[in-house]
Scaffold this motif. Sequence first.
Motif, mmCIF file in Angstrom:
data_model
loop_
_atom_site.group_PDB
_atom_site.id
_atom_site.type_symbol
_atom_site.label_atom_id
_atom_site.label_comp_id
_atom_site.label_asym_id
_atom_site.label_seq_id
_atom_site.Cartn_x
_atom_site.Cartn_y
_atom_site.Cartn_z
ATOM 1 N N SER A 29 -5.353 4.713 2.469
ATOM 2 C CA SER A 29 -6.370 5.730 2.169
ATOM 3 C C SER A 29 -5.860 6.818 1.234
ATOM 4 O O SER A 29 -5.921 8.007 1.552
ATOM 5 C CB SER A 29 -6.904 6.352 3.467
ATOM 6 O OG SER A 29 -7.478 5.372 4.302
ATOM 7 N N TRP A 50 -14.361 -1.269 -1.908
ATOM 8 C CA TRP A 50 -13.620 -0.015 -2.125
ATOM 9 C C TRP A 50 -13.049 0.508 -0.807
ATOM 10 O O TRP A 50 -11.883 0.905 -0.740
ATOM 11 C CB TRP A 50 -14.545 1.035 -2.728
ATOM 12 C CG TRP A 50 -14.765 0.927 -4.204
ATOM 13 C CD1 TRP A 50 -14.127 0.090 -5.069
ATOM 14 C CD2 TRP A 50 -15.685 1.691 -4.985
ATOM 15 N NE1 TRP A 50 -14.595 0.291 -6.347
ATOM 16 C CE2 TRP A 50 -15.550 1.268 -6.319
ATOM 17 C CE3 TRP A 50 -16.601 2.688 -4.689
ATOM 18 C CZ2 TRP A 50 -16.303 1.815 -7.364
ATOM 19 C CZ3 TRP A 50 -17.355 3.236 -5.721
ATOM 20 C CH2 TRP A 50 -17.210 2.803 -7.040
ATOM 21 N N VAL A 51 -13.896 0.540 0.230
ATOM 22 C CA VAL A 51 -13.442 1.038 1.533
ATOM 23 C C VAL A 51 -12.279 0.198 2.042
ATOM 24 O O VAL A 51 -11.255 0.733 2.507
ATOM 25 C CB VAL A 51 -14.609 1.039 2.542
ATOM 26 C CG1 VAL A 51 -14.087 1.274 3.962
ATOM 27 C CG2 VAL A 51 -15.629 2.114 2.185
ATOM 28 N N GLN A 84 -9.144 0.941 0.124
ATOM 29 C CA GLN A 84 -8.581 2.223 0.558
ATOM 30 C C GLN A 84 -7.805 2.067 1.859
ATOM 31 O O GLN A 84 -6.668 2.536 1.992
ATOM 32 C CB GLN A 84 -9.713 3.243 0.757
ATOM 33 C CG GLN A 84 -10.198 3.914 -0.496
ATOM 34 C CD GLN A 84 -9.198 4.911 -1.047
ATOM 35 O OE1 GLN A 84 -8.565 4.666 -2.081
ATOM 36 N NE2 GLN A 84 -9.032 6.020 -0.384
ATOM 37 N N GLN A 137 -15.238 12.991 8.552
ATOM 38 C CA GLN A 137 -15.818 11.657 8.351
ATOM 39 C C GLN A 137 -15.570 10.801 9.592
ATOM 40 O O GLN A 137 -14.753 9.870 9.579
ATOM 41 C CB GLN A 137 -15.221 11.001 7.105
ATOM 42 C CG GLN A 137 -15.634 11.691 5.813
ATOM 43 C CD GLN A 137 -16.155 10.719 4.776
ATOM 44 O OE1 GLN A 137 -17.233 10.179 4.913
ATOM 45 N NE2 GLN A 137 -15.396 10.519 3.726
ATOM 46 N N PHE A 148 -15.384 6.833 9.649
ATOM 47 C CA PHE A 148 -14.209 6.032 9.296
ATOM 48 C C PHE A 148 -13.104 6.113 10.344
ATOM 49 O O PHE A 148 -12.020 5.568 10.151
ATOM 50 C CB PHE A 148 -13.650 6.476 7.945
ATOM 51 C CG PHE A 148 -14.563 6.190 6.784
ATOM 52 C CD1 PHE A 148 -15.179 4.961 6.652
ATOM 53 C CD2 PHE A 148 -14.808 7.155 5.821
ATOM 54 C CE1 PHE A 148 -16.019 4.688 5.581
ATOM 55 C CE2 PHE A 148 -15.652 6.895 4.739
ATOM 56 C CZ PHE A 148 -16.258 5.659 4.626
ATOM 57 N N LEU A 168 -15.324 7.733 0.335
ATOM 58 C CA LEU A 168 -14.447 6.727 0.922
ATOM 59 C C LEU A 168 -13.441 7.398 1.844
ATOM 60 O O LEU A 168 -13.229 8.608 1.762
ATOM 61 C CB LEU A 168 -13.716 5.966 -0.195
ATOM 62 C CG LEU A 168 -14.575 5.333 -1.292
ATOM 63 C CD1 LEU A 168 -13.692 4.633 -2.311
ATOM 64 C CD2 LEU A 168 -15.591 4.378 -0.707
ATOM 65 N N PRO A 169 -12.796 6.652 2.730
ATOM 66 C CA PRO A 169 -11.778 7.262 3.596
ATOM 67 C C PRO A 169 -10.563 7.694 2.788
ATOM 68 O O PRO A 169 -10.056 6.936 1.949
ATOM 69 C CB PRO A 169 -11.413 6.130 4.565
ATOM 70 C CG PRO A 169 -11.809 4.874 3.867
ATOM 71 C CD PRO A 169 -12.985 5.224 3.012
ATOM 72 N N TRP A 228 -17.950 1.936 11.569
ATOM 73 C CA TRP A 228 -18.614 2.530 10.407
ATOM 74 C C TRP A 228 -20.116 2.276 10.468
ATOM 75 O O TRP A 228 -20.935 3.193 10.309
ATOM 76 C CB TRP A 228 -17.979 1.934 9.153
ATOM 77 C CG TRP A 228 -18.584 2.271 7.831
ATOM 78 C CD1 TRP A 228 -19.399 3.329 7.533
ATOM 79 C CD2 TRP A 228 -18.416 1.535 6.603
ATOM 80 N NE1 TRP A 228 -19.748 3.292 6.206
ATOM 81 C CE2 TRP A 228 -19.168 2.211 5.625
ATOM 82 C CE3 TRP A 228 -17.716 0.388 6.274
ATOM 83 C CZ2 TRP A 228 -19.224 1.754 4.298
ATOM 84 C CZ3 TRP A 228 -17.762 -0.057 4.960
ATOM 85 C CH2 TRP A 228 -18.503 0.621 3.994
ATOM 86 N N GLN A 243 -19.161 -0.758 -2.531
ATOM 87 C CA GLN A 243 -18.724 0.205 -1.518
ATOM 88 C C GLN A 243 -17.784 -0.424 -0.491
ATOM 89 O O GLN A 243 -16.716 0.122 -0.193
ATOM 90 C CB GLN A 243 -19.949 0.803 -0.820
ATOM 91 C CG GLN A 243 -19.639 1.986 0.079
ATOM 92 C CD GLN A 243 -19.429 3.281 -0.680
ATOM 93 O OE1 GLN A 243 -19.594 3.321 -1.884
ATOM 94 N NE2 GLN A 243 -19.060 4.341 0.014
#
Length: 851
Positions: A280, A271-272, A275, A308, A311, A298-299, A326, A268
Motif C-alpha cells: 500500500s 489497482w487495489v 496496492q 478507510q 480496506f 485506494l488503500p 471491502w 479499480q
Amino acid sequence: MLAALLVLVAALLSGLDEAKVSLQLEMRSTPVGKGEIFYADAGERYSQKSSKPFPLQADGRWHNYEIPLPSVRMERIRIDPGSGNGAVEVRSVEVRSGSKALQFSGPQLRDAVGVTHHLQPRPETTGALGFQSTGRDPYFEVRLPEAIGKTSLLHRLGVLVAAAGLAFLGWLALERLSALFRRHVRVPCPAIVRRICEACSDDDILRIDGGILASFLAILLAGLFYVALGLNQSSLGWWENIYPYQPVHQTIDLGTAKRIRSDEWNVQAPWVLNQVRNGSPLNNPNVGAEGSPLIASLPVSGAIDLPQVKFLGFEFLGVDRGVSWWWAYKTFALLWSFLWLCLLLTRGNLAASLLGTAWIYTSSFTQWWFSSNLPEIMTAFALGVVGAIYALFSTRRRMVAVGCALIVYSAANLVLNLYPPFIVPLGYLAVAILAGYAIQRRGTGAALHGLRFRSAAIALAAVVVVAYVWMFMATAADSIQAMLHTVYPGKRVAGSGGIPFTKVFYGFFEGFRFDEFHFPPFSSNASETSSFVLLLPLAVLAIPLGRLFRRDNALLVAIGCAWLLTGLWILFKLPGPIERMMQIAGWSLVTPKRAVLAFGVGSILACIVLFAKMLEGREPAYPRDVRRMAVVVVLTGVCAFGWGLHQVDAGFFTWRLLLAGAVASTLAGAGILMGRTSLLAVGLALFALPTLTVNPLVSGISAISEKPILKTAARLGAGPDVRWAVVGNPTLAQGLKAHGLKVLAGTQFLPNRQDFHILDPKGMHEATWNRYATIGIGSDPHAKTPRFTRRRGDQYTITLNVCGGMLQALGVTHVAYTMAVPPADLECLTPLPADPGSGVALFALKRQGTY
C-alpha cells in the motif's frame, strides 16, 4: 390479492428476462467479410429474415463476440465466420436467454456441431474446434440440447396461475400465523437489551426499542456472515471470459459479471490488489504518477488512511476476505447508515425506515453504480447528517460526542472518496435536511441544553476535520495539481441543463432490465441509463398546500426545495446570472447527469417522511376518498408517460414493461398516500426484482487470482527490478498488476512524466498522453520514434520499436504479447513458457547495451 399481483408482475418481469437472447462466441478467423448468425426452431429452415450480422475481426487473433438475438424460440443456430479461404477456430459458444445459459466448449462443442458447409476439419492444437474454410459460404451449425427463447403461451399461463394460487395461499397462511403470533406470543425483553436501548436512546431524537436494535443487529450479523463466506459483488468474474475463456468453480456463484463494469474489474480492483500486494505505497507508478493512490481512493499506508474502514480487511483477513470486507462495507454500511438516517427523519418509525433503506439500496442508479465509490459517498452523507443531528440537538452528552465523531468520520471519508459531482448536490441536500429538522424542532430548547459541552465538542470536531483536510491536501497537493492540469479530467466547469425530461423521470420503467445490453436510447451504456423512481410530487397530492407549509412539515418542504434546485440544474439551461451564481456556489463541479444521485435520494427521503406521517395519522391530509383519486392520478400519469416513451422506443418500452412499471408505481404510490405498508412494500419489491440481479454474488476472486497466464507471469517475472510491458490489449496489463507486478502502461490515473520524458522528450504528443487513460503498446520494428495514436477519449496507443532500446530505457525487462509477434521482435526476446491456449506469449527482453 397482493401476493397474486406480485406473482403476476414477477411473471411479466421474467418475460422481460426471457425476451433477451444473446450468443457469446470466442473465435479467431482469417476469412474476410462479415460474420452472421442464423437461428431456427425445430422443423424450420434457415432464412435471411432469421439472421443477425456482426462485425468480424479477421486478424487471426482470439476475439469474444456478443451478438444479441431476438426473442424467438430456437433449437439450432448457424454461425457464418466470414467468406473465402482461411482458418477458423472456435473455443466456446454460449447461448443465453435470461437466466438460462447453454454453454459449449471442448468435447461438448464437437458433439453439438451439426451440418458444416465449405469447412474442412483441422487437427485441434489448442483445445479449440478447428476448420479450414474452402469456399465462399462457410458455416457450421450448433444444435441446442433444449429449445431456448419463448415458451408456449399455454405453458406460461399454467405456471402463472399455479404460482399465483400458491402465493395467495402462502400469503394467507402468513397473515394467519402473524395474527396468532401477535395475539398469543409475548417476547420478553432481557434486561441487557433494555440497558443497551437506554444507553443508545435520546428521547428527543430517537428512542431505541427492541425492534430497532434487532434491525441494526441483523444488518451487522448479515455483514459478518457475508465476510465469513468470503462473498463479494465484484464483476471480476469477467476475467473468466479472456486469456482464455475458462469458467472457474466457486462455492457461491449467483448472477453474472458485467462487462460494463470495466472501471471496476479492469481498473479499480486491479489497482487495489496491486496496492495491497506491494504494501500500500503512497506512490505507485502502476496506478499513476506521484500520489495517485490517495486521490484514486485506494488503500495507502499511514495515518491518513485510517478512516478507510472499507480496506481494513486487507490488514487482518488476507486478500480474498479483504475484498469481501471491502464489498461488505459497500452494502451493509450503506444499509446501516440510511436506516439510522430514516429513523431520525421519521421519528423512529421502523417500518417506514426499513422500506426507505431498501428503496435507496435497490434503486437502479444505486445498483448500476455500486462498483464505483458511490456507496461509500452515500454512507458518508447519511452518517454525516445523522452525526450533525445528534451534535446539534441531542440532550445527552454521550450522543453529542457520538454525533461529533460521526461528523469527523464522514468528512474524512468524503475527502478520501473525493468525487464532487456526487458530493456537492448531496451537501445541499444535507443542509436542507438539517434546516428543515431545526425548524420543526424550534421551541424545544434542545440546542441550548448543555451548550458549553456541545460547543466544545463541535469545535473539537471542526478542528479535527480541518486538520485532517489540511493533512490530506498537503499530501495530495502535487497530485491534485497534476490532475487539474491534465487534458482529462483537467479543470472542468459544468453548466446546467442538457438532460432530457424523459431520461430523468423514466425510472418507473427503466429499472426493469436484467442485462447490460438492452436499454433505452437516451444513454450510451447500461450504467448511464440508470435512474430513480421519483414519487416526491405525491406530497402535493396528499397534503393541502395550506397545511404543507406549516412548521410540522418543514422537513418535507426543505427536502422538496433542495430537490427542485437540483432538478433545475439537471433539466434546464438556467439564465446566465443564476447559472454563474450556482457555479460559484460549487455547482461548477457538478455535471447534470451526476446530480441525479441527490435528486433521487432526496425524493426517496421525502417520500418516506410523508409515508411515516400517513402511516401514523400525524398529518391532517386530504380525506381518504381524495387520496384514492390521487392514486388514480398516479396511475393515469404513469401510463400516459409510458405511452409517450413507447412512441420513442417501442423496442425497450414494450407493453409488458409499461404494465409492470404502472402496477409497481401505482402500488408504491398508493402505499404512501394511503399509509399502507403492504402496498408500498409490494410496489418496491416489484421494482427491486430486476435491480437486485445487476450485481453478481460470488465467493472469492479466483477468476483473476487463479488465472493461469497471470500466475505464470507472476512466477516467471516478479521482483523489484522486473517491469512488464504488454504489446496488444492493455487489459492484460491490468491483470498483471492485480498479481502485484510492475507494469508499463495499462490504465493510469495520472501520466508518469518520467516515462513520457523518455517517450516524448519534446512534448509533441502531450495532448494525447497527458490524461487519465488506458494505454496500449503497439509494435512497429520500423518506428524510429514512438507514435501516439488516440483510439477514443480516454484510450490511446504508443507504437514503438520493441528492439529499439526504448523499452529498456523505461526499465522494462519482460514483454507479453496478446497479438501475433512480429518476426523482427524475436531478435531481442527470449521466449518463456506459457499456455498457448491463452492467446498470450511471454518473453524476457534481452539487454541491448546503453540506450
